[in-house]
Write a protein that holds these residues in place. Sequence first.
Motif, short mmCIF file in Angstrom:
data_model
loop_
_atom_site.label_atom_id
_atom_site.label_comp_id
_atom_site.label_asym_id
_atom_site.label_seq_id
_atom_site.Cartn_x
_atom_site.Cartn_y
_atom_site.Cartn_z
N ASN A 180 0.83 -1.20 0.00
CA ASN A 180 0.00 0.00 0.00
C ASN A 180 0.87 1.25 0.00
OD1 ASN A 180 -1.46 2.03 2.30
ND2 ASN A 180 -2.65 1.51 0.49
N GLN A 181 1.92 1.23 0.84
CA GLN A 181 2.77 2.42 0.92
C GLN A 181 3.52 2.66 -0.38
OE1 GLN A 181 4.77 1.71 4.64
NE2 GLN A 181 3.12 2.69 5.81
N ALA A 182 3.72 1.58 -1.15
CA ALA A 182 4.39 1.74 -2.44
C ALA A 182 3.42 2.21 -3.52
CB ALA A 182 5.04 0.42 -2.85
N GLY A 183 2.13 2.43 -3.16
CA GLY A 183 1.23 3.06 -4.12
C GLY A 183 0.02 2.27 -4.55
N THR A 184 -0.16 1.05 -4.03
CA THR A 184 -1.32 0.26 -4.44
C THR A 184 -2.45 0.43 -3.43
OG1 THR A 184 0.17 -1.36 -5.41
CG2 THR A 184 -2.10 -2.08 -5.06
N THR A 185 -3.64 0.73 -3.93
CA THR A 185 -4.82 0.83 -3.08
C THR A 185 -5.31 -0.60 -2.80
OG1 THR A 185 -5.31 2.89 -4.21
CG2 THR A 185 -7.10 1.91 -2.93
N VAL A 186 -5.78 -0.84 -1.58
CA VAL A 186 -6.11 -2.22 -1.18
C VAL A 186 -7.52 -2.31 -0.59
CG1 VAL A 186 -5.46 -4.15 0.35
CG2 VAL A 186 -3.66 -2.73 -0.67
N LEU A 187 -8.28 -3.30 -1.06
CA LEU A 187 -9.55 -3.65 -0.42
C LEU A 187 -9.37 -5.06 0.14
CD1 LEU A 187 -12.50 -3.03 0.25
CD2 LEU A 187 -13.13 -3.87 -2.02
N LEU A 188 -9.44 -5.14 1.46
CA LEU A 188 -9.02 -6.34 2.18
C LEU A 188 -10.20 -6.98 2.90
CD1 LEU A 188 -6.70 -8.02 3.65
CD2 LEU A 188 -6.61 -6.15 5.30
#
Length: 233
Positions: A180-188
């Motif tokens: 996430n911190q590297a730029g990917t949005t996450v739905l978990l």
Amino acid sequence: MLTVQGINVYYGAIHALKELSIRVSEGEIVTLIGANGAGKSTLLKTLSGLLKPRGGSIEFIGRSIVSQSVQAIVKEGLIHCPEGRRVFANMSVEENLELGAYLQSAGSLAEDFHKIYDTFPRLRERRKQQAGTLSGGEQQMLAIGRALMGRPKLLLLDEPSMGLAPLLVQDIFAIIREVNQAGTTVLLVEQNAHQALKIAHRAYVLETGRVVLEGDAQELADSDEIRTAYLGH
Ligand code: ATP
């Protein structure tokens, strides 16, 4: 980035998602929590195009994706890492990862391999090993790595910590945060509400196909209602 409004999903006569609405903004980790059968996996399958909703709308980066194919949705950058570590058992680690990249043409494959192996050094060591002979935790890492090879803008993760030993659960959550911190949005989607709320920015609580609570993850983790129902204390 993702706006879901008023969707209904059925399995035959079973009404699995009811007038469900959620949103995910760029850069967030949003978690869906809820008891077994609440509809969490159904929602992810609907977002990735495996199930089609009746009514409502799903917009991803400003465009409707409701009538698009699974492949087209992947190409848009919405990538689903399904429940249960579905790796191709008879293929090597490297071949599994390569398959994750087959729909994306941007950038170099070598660079993507490098990035994934830096995130999961264990996979680098085992890149020639048959995926079916990896441990459960390694297979989970491979499943996530394969999804990342598609360069997701939004990564859907279904129960990534399921069945893993506590130490590995910590590792997986740390990796999700890193991704996430590297730029990917996450739905978990997670049964492990405690850990999920720790790394998420916002959360939705699902009950029998409906959103019954939503809010800031930390606030939900502190609320009595959530603590009693989902955190066991
Ligand atoms: P879990 O945490 O147990 O994975 P979940 O919140 O992901 O649960 P879903 O798997 O989305 O829940 O299921 C939602 C509802 O839809 C449940 O009542 C389930 O029995 C039903 N359901 C799911 N898949 C099917 C199917 N293929 N056919 C019929 N009913 C289904």
